[in-house]
Write an enzyme that holds these catalytic residues in place. Structure first.
Site, mmCIF file in Angstrom:
data_model
loop_
_atom_site.group_PDB
_atom_site.id
_atom_site.type_symbol
_atom_site.label_atom_id
_atom_site.label_comp_id
_atom_site.label_asym_id
_atom_site.label_seq_id
_atom_site.Cartn_x
_atom_site.Cartn_y
_atom_site.Cartn_z
ATOM 1 N N HIS A 19 42.269 1.842 -31.280
ATOM 2 C CA HIS A 19 42.584 0.647 -30.734
ATOM 3 C C HIS A 19 41.377 -0.230 -31.325
ATOM 4 C CE1 HIS A 19 45.075 -1.491 -27.599
ATOM 5 N NE2 HIS A 19 44.463 -2.309 -28.345
ATOM 6 N N ARG A 50 51.603 -2.700 -29.812
ATOM 7 C CA ARG A 50 51.226 -1.938 -28.627
ATOM 8 C C ARG A 50 52.119 -0.484 -28.839
ATOM 9 N NH1 ARG A 50 47.936 -4.280 -26.929
ATOM 10 N NH2 ARG A 50 47.931 -5.907 -25.001
#
Lengths: 315, 315
Positions: free
Chosen positions: B278, B230
């Protein structure tokens, strides 16, 4: 008797090899580069070579083994003065095997997962996710199933890729998940199906110029090529044409017709070519010295030599 | 009874998920986005969610399971209206597991073998071979040994890397070649030894901002960071400072504080940062639908639910 260490390398590289070889082979007599007189020439029992200058290995009356420290012997075999009756062994180095698997894997992941494309997008601050296909949805064709190609094929298969391997030597149809192919018809079919083709063929007269316009036309449209073998396997102008026509989407090249690749060469600046500076897999003198020592011991105890080259075949 | 499919995604993505879920769960009643009235709200037995808007999951009196289709539930848990008594399961998708291993491996190979550096050299037509170290000479520290981190660590170990793994959960000291560590003292030691640190920690209150100036200072000088977890694990300004001071040599980042990474962000143009959009590992609706179906069957046959989230712990 003595061991002759000779090659086309600079003194620093030669001395590094000598240090590792001396550690693996204590108590041996060493000659460097070339014998200085007839007595030294007569003393040479084994030549440990790294593509030496042509002629260096002639006139060694007691030579019993030529041990290459490089895996590829295509250049060595072009020496017309290479003594015909002396066994020739090439290097199979665990460190090199490992490095080749790593390079093939890195290149394949970059192609399959779109990381190479993502890296190009970074130049333009472009956030765009490539499609994520499963490994088993990605067809890989490994050309050459020798020491290196076989390892690459098996590792990729163990990571889930759909792997076929093609070679000129007959093999079982299945080996550790690798679908093993022979012959021109099977090759054409496999080329038409593969998303990525990885070249690890030996360079011989029959594989020189293997990747030409006709071969690229046999490949699946948009497929990619990874050449980790020899520059002479690929006709460079044909590759450029296939890339520019988008018949091929990308090439990862470690080897070239001329090395180092000249600064003005079109490959350097091509958006769909990744240039590696012949760094896919190098022999590591630390592990290779042990391989040389083992073959020397085999020779002296009349055991079979490892990785003996069949000169007719070319590898 | 009905299944509610709801998330922060566009209609095309939702419909793709619906198609795969309907195939895996034939004969079910489906509600999309949010119930339209009290009768629909009362019908919802299971909510299948992709970070839905806050509040969507309240007022569902017969809700028995919240099944996330994403692996990370850190955003979901910030919804103060999330029904407290309802079991919550996160996604563990074989396709995502495989993709994460591939991405970690690609990043690690690029760092260990110098391929990222070689790619930068290509821009300057520079032919320079990086040093070739063996995998066992490259210390990798994987942070987080859950479903993803554990797989990454084991695969890297199987390919010969020297792998340690650190997690907040007690584990056996050795697992498939991975040296498993716990606690702050072991972490400091492992950070000081690692050539590459791969972050796959869950995002919780105790791991938020994990990579700060103090942590970077604990790392081996010249080490590299791969963040696949993250964005909030990393203080971005501290990372830039560590890279600019050459305390870190390179960072491969798949996740960011703000996503998509804004076009003006310094990371895009940093020579020692590789930006991935991502894309390290996405849930694949084709395989994830089967995981949802299995958990639904477990619920209805009163079997234990798979991958249940402990809300206190945060994952």
């Amino acid at each position: 008797m003595a061991l002759l260490l000779t090659g086309r390398w600079d003194a620093a590289e030669r001395d590094a090899w000598l240090a590792h070889l001396q550690q693996a082979l204590p108590g041996e007599q060493w000659l460097l580069d070339a014998p200085r007189d007839a007595a030294e020439a007569a003393a040479v029992e084994v030549a440990i070579v790294a593509n030496p200058a042509h002629g260096v290995l002639q006139g060694l009356p007691n030579l019993r083994l030529i041990q290459s420290v490089w895996a590829g012997v295509d250049k060595l075999l072009t020496d017309p003065t290479l003594p015909a009756g002396v066994p020739l062994a090439r290097m199979v180095d665990p460190a090199m095997n490992e490095a080749m698997v790593q390079t093939a894997l890195w290149a394949l992941l970059g192609l399959h997962r779109g990381f190479l494309e993502v890296q190009a997008q970074q130049q333009q601050a472009l956030w765009r996710q490539p499609e994520q296909l499963r490994a088993h949805e990605w067809q890989v064709l490994v050309l050459g199933l020798g020491e290196l190609g076989g390892r690459v094929a098996r590792t990729l298969s163990s990571l889930g890729y759909a792997v076929s391997g093609w070679s000129t030597t007959m093999r079982p149809a299945q080996q550790d998940g690798v679908n093993c192919l022979q012959g021109e018809a099977a090759l054409a079919q496999a080329l038409a199906a593969a998303d990525t083709v990885i070249n690890l063929l030996p360079l011989t007269e029959s594989t020189r110029g293997f990747f030409n316009a006709a071969r690229f036309a046999q490949m699946k449209r948009g497929a990619s090529l990874v050449n980790l073998a020899r520059g002479a396997h690929v006709l460079e102008a044909d590759l450029l044409a296939a890339l520019d026509a988008r018949q091929l989407s990308h090439a990862v090249l470690d080897v070239f017709t001329v090395e180092p690749l000249p600064a003005e060469h079109a490959f350097w600046r091509h958006a769909h070519i990744t240039v590696l500076p012949h760094t896919a897999a190098q022999t590591d003198p630390r592990s290779a010295a042990a391989v040389v020592a083992a073959n020397l011991q085999a020779l002296r105890s009349s055991q079979p030599l490892a990785h003996r080259v069949e000169r007719q075949r070319g590898y």
